[in-house]
Design an enzyme around this catalytic site. Structure first.
Site, PDB file in Angstrom:
ATOM      1  N   ARG A   1       0.659   6.955  11.351  1.00  0.00           N
ATOM      2  CA  ARG A   1       1.722   6.114  11.906  1.00  0.00           C
ATOM      3  C   ARG A   1       2.986   6.197  11.042  1.00  0.00           C
ATOM      4  NH1 ARG A   1      -1.031   0.286  12.147  1.00  0.00           N
ATOM      5  NH2 ARG A   1      -1.964   1.065  10.240  1.00  0.00           N
TER       6      ARG A   1
ATOM      7  N   LYS B   1      -0.986   5.564  -5.609  1.00  0.00           N
ATOM      8  CA  LYS B   1      -1.951   5.215  -6.656  1.00  0.00           C
ATOM      9  C   LYS B   1      -2.902   6.392  -6.921  1.00  0.00           C
ATOM     10  CE  LYS B   1      -3.218   1.773  -4.029  1.00  0.00           C
ATOM     11  NZ  LYS B   1      -2.144   1.757  -3.018  1.00  0.00           N
TER      12      LYS B   1
ATOM     13  N   GLN C   1      -4.920  -0.180  -1.088  1.00  0.00           N
ATOM     14  CA  GLN C   1      -3.877  -1.002  -0.448  1.00  0.00           C
ATOM     15  C   GLN C   1      -2.929  -1.550  -1.532  1.00  0.00           C
ATOM     16  OE1 GLN C   1      -7.375  -1.851   0.741  1.00  0.00           O
ATOM     17  NE2 GLN C   1      -6.945  -0.062   1.958  1.00  0.00           N
TER      18      GLN C   1
ATOM     19  N   GLY D   1       7.814  13.317  -7.648  1.00  0.00           N
ATOM     20  CA  GLY D   1       7.241  14.215  -6.643  1.00  0.00           C
ATOM     21  C   GLY D   1       5.731  14.116  -6.685  1.00  0.00           C
TER      22      GLY D   1
ATOM     23  N   GLY E   1       0.814  -1.217   0.000  1.00  0.00           N
ATOM     24  CA  GLY E   1       0.000   0.000   0.000  1.00  0.00           C
ATOM     25  C   GLY E   1       0.846   1.266   0.000  1.00  0.00           C
ATOM     26  N   ASP E   2       0.168   2.412  -0.120  1.00  0.00           N
ATOM     27  CA  ASP E   2       0.825   3.724  -0.074  1.00  0.00           C
ATOM     28  C   ASP E   2       1.799   3.944  -1.229  1.00  0.00           C
ATOM     29  OD1 ASP E   2      -0.488   4.018   2.436  1.00  0.00           O
ATOM     30  OD2 ASP E   2       1.150   2.942   3.399  1.00  0.00           O
TER      31      ASP E   2
ATOM     32  N   MET F   1       8.247   7.873  -6.456  1.00  0.00           N
ATOM     33  CA  MET F   1       9.138   8.377  -5.404  1.00  0.00           C
ATOM     34  C   MET F   1      10.612   8.258  -5.783  1.00  0.00           C
ATOM     35  SD  MET F   1       6.600   8.840  -3.133  1.00  0.00           S
ATOM     36  CE  MET F   1       7.104   8.937  -1.440  1.00  0.00           C
ATOM     37  N   MET F   2      10.914   8.417  -7.065  1.00  0.00           N
ATOM     38  CA  MET F   2      12.317   8.379  -7.488  1.00  0.00           C
ATOM     39  C   MET F   2      13.107   9.516  -6.831  1.00  0.00           C
ATOM     40  SD  MET F   2      13.318   5.954  -9.577  1.00  0.00           S
ATOM     41  CE  MET F   2      14.634   6.594 -10.615  1.00  0.00           C
TER      42      MET F   2
ATOM     43  N   ARG G   1       5.804   4.905   8.808  1.00  0.00           N
ATOM     44  CA  ARG G   1       5.884   3.675   8.002  1.00  0.00           C
ATOM     45  C   ARG G   1       7.265   3.045   8.145  1.00  0.00           C
ATOM     46  NH1 ARG G   1       3.371   6.945   3.047  1.00  0.00           N
ATOM     47  NH2 ARG G   1       1.193   6.924   3.703  1.00  0.00           N
TER      48      ARG G   1
ATOM     49  N   SER H   1       7.782   8.719 -11.372  1.00  0.00           N
ATOM     50  CA  SER H   1       7.284   9.872 -10.625  1.00  0.00           C
ATOM     51  C   SER H   1       8.409  10.454  -9.775  1.00  0.00           C
ATOM     52  CB  SER H   1       6.104   9.443  -9.749  1.00  0.00           C
ATOM     53  OG  SER H   1       5.686  10.527  -8.957  1.00  0.00           O
TER      54      SER H   1
ATOM     55  N   THR I   1      -5.823  -0.497  10.735  1.00  0.00           N
ATOM     56  CA  THR I   1      -6.034   0.957  10.760  1.00  0.00           C
ATOM     57  C   THR I   1      -7.160   1.347  11.726  1.00  0.00           C
ATOM     58  OG1 THR I   1      -7.568   0.745   8.918  1.00  0.00           O
ATOM     59  CG2 THR I   1      -5.276   1.214   8.353  1.00  0.00           C
TER      60      THR I   1
ATOM     61  N   GLY J   1      -5.926   5.696   2.084  1.00  0.00           N
ATOM     62  CA  GLY J   1      -5.733   7.146   2.138  1.00  0.00           C
ATOM     63  C   GLY J   1      -5.060   7.554   0.845  1.00  0.00           C
ATOM     64  N   HIS J   2      -5.857   8.018  -0.118  1.00  0.00           N
ATOM     65  CA  HIS J   2      -5.290   8.355  -1.418  1.00  0.00           C
ATOM     66  C   HIS J   2      -5.093   9.871  -1.498  1.00  0.00           C
ATOM     67  CE1 HIS J   2      -6.703   4.329  -3.370  1.00  0.00           C
ATOM     68  NE2 HIS J   2      -5.903   4.177  -2.349  1.00  0.00           N
TER      69      HIS J   2
END
Ligand code: IMP
Length: 442
Positions: free
Chosen positions: A309, A17, A230, A421, A13-14, A337-338, A311, A419, A131, A41-42
């Site tokens: 929380r 997406k 997820q 950013g 997840g996270d 997240m490159m 990660r 991606s 969660t 949480g998108h």
């Protein structure tokens, strides 16, 4: 021409997406959320505005796109109404372009009370670390059938009787399970009936037969984007059980959750971070419990969108990715997240595991086995240069491109999207994205 494209998380997840769904949505007629619930949480960043969506599909910012919440989603009506109101305050009116399935199940206050009890119970020596959104108990009642409440129940004449009966049984059950009085108070029958009456008043105009609408849309060659929640490693059947969520969050869950048969799906965009994260309990072979993990957490702002929380962070795990990409039928990867990896002298990628002295290339089924797996790493030089401003593939430092190429080789699937950013503009489409018919965005 078939025209279904899925956006599926390939890790825990996270994977960002929501950003991709928002970006791609204008090229589709419909966006569909089909599993999970408010555990998701998108995050969508549109100019100076940041939106955090839990139930609402990430296509909602585009008024010309129709958004659907289908039978596989579990809905907490109070939370969803808060989301709807929050969006309305910012000029986005969901009632215009969103429909919710009458077949979707409701997360009731007793599910949340039960989730708290689950969370304080260790399984295989560790808490699942849910969660606390009532997800597992709601899906359990769905499968159990006797205590389930669906959206359609909200608008039936029998609503109060049905909810009152289930609430009374839940009070009895949860008091035996040791729920505190303050939680029992939230599930008193009169109180829940009153709450449900309010939900029905506000939501009835949005409730409909999404299955019928989607099937008709498929037959009319409409373009549909399916938004997974997820990630595949949290899939109830195929993930790191029991440290998983309670729905089919890998690619295999799309059809059942949406009510759309496989013949209408032709592309799967598998989304992963350039490293790994996990929130909650369970095995995580490449976890870095050191200053490097801390550095990734800080640079990537790796804190839960739903729970806040911190990660758990670690290196990219190509063994897990090969597994989830195959399982999900991924046709192209989106590597996110490159920018976070731009400040390292060297990077590591897990290419295989060592289990009981033997090299293992496949992903083990049992959590205890996975816990014993030691990552076998390949070290790759870092490029040590910011990439936030990169807008074309050619702008990337050669070290970054070498990292991407190695991931493509290890996973066996081309990268179509990179991606750098959170902003929409910080997304680069490679030549390999052509097959998705998304290249016009490049
Ligand atoms: P649940 O879905 O709340 O039952 O939580 C089960 C596990 O899935 C826990 O480890 C959660 O942290 C994890 N989880 C659930 N939803 C998400 C998500 O959207 N992102 C990341 N982890 C999640």
């Amino acid at each position: 021409m078939v025209s279904g494209t899925c956006v599926i998380g390939l890790q825990w997840g996270d994977e960002a997406k929501g950003k991709l769904v928002d970006l791609l949505a204008p090229q589709f007629d419909l966006v569909v959320r089909y599993q999970g619930g408010a555990n998701a949480g998108h995050t969508v960043v549109a100019g100076d505005e940041t939106y955090k969506l839990h139930h609402i599909p990430s296509g909602i910012l585009h008024s010309e796109v129709q958004n659907f919440i289908t039978p596989g989603v579990v809905i907490n009506p109070s939370t969803m109404l808060d989301e709807i109101d929050g969006l309305a305050a910012r000029g986005i009116h969901c009632e215009k372009n969103m429909r919710v399935s009458e077949r979707a199940h409701l997360v009731m206050p007793w599910h949340i009370a039960e989730d708290k009890i689950i969370n304080s119970t260790a399984v295989r020596g560790e808490s699942i670390g849910t969660t606390n959104r009532g997800i597992g108990p709601c899906y359990r009642d769905k499968v159990g059938r006797t205590h389930a409440i669906r959206m359609a129940d909200l608008v039936q004449d029998s609503r109060d009787e049905r909810i009152g009966t289930v609430a009374a049984q839940k009070v009895e059950l949860l008091s035996k399970m040791g729920a505190p009085q303050e939680d029992l108070d939230t599930i008193a029958p009169e109180q829940v009936i009153a709450q449900a009456t309010g939900w029905a008043e506000r939501l009835s105009g949005m409730i409909g037969d999404t299955t019928e609408i989607l099937l008709t849309a498929c037959e009319a060659d409409k373009r549909i984007l399916f938004e997974g929640a997820q990630g595949a490693l949290l899939d109830i059947d195929h993930g790191t059980f029991p440290f998983v969520t309670s729905s089919n969050s890998s690619g295999v869950g799309v059809c059942a959750g949406a009510g759309v048969p496989p013949k209408w799906i032709n592309h799967v965009l598998g989304v992963c971070k350039a490293y790994s994260t996990r929130v909650g309990g369970g095995p995580f072979p490449t976890e870095l419990d050191d200053s490097t993990g801390e550095k990734i957490r800080k640079l990537g702002n790796e804190f839960g969108t739903t729970t806040g929380r911190p990660r758990r962070c670690g290196w990219f795990d190509a063994v897990a990715l090969r597994y989830t990409a195959r399982l999900s039928g991924v046709t192209r990867l989106a590597l996110m997240m490159m920018d976070v990896l731009a400040h390292f002298e060297e990077l590591k990628v897990c290419v295989a595991y060592e289990l009981d002295g033997k090299r293992l290339e496949s992903f083990p089924a049992h959590a205890d086995q996975l816990r014993r797996c030691k990552p076998i790493y390949e070290t790759i030089p870092g490029w040590n240069q910011p990439v936030d401003d990169v807008r074309t593939v050619g702008d990337f430092p050669s070290g970054a491109l070498a990292y991407v190429k190695r991931i493509e080789e290890l996973v066996g699937i081309p990268v179509g999207v990179l991606s750098v950013g959170p902003d929409r503009a910080q997304t680069i489409f490679t030549e390999a994205a052509d097959v998705l018919n998304l290249h016009s965005l490049a």
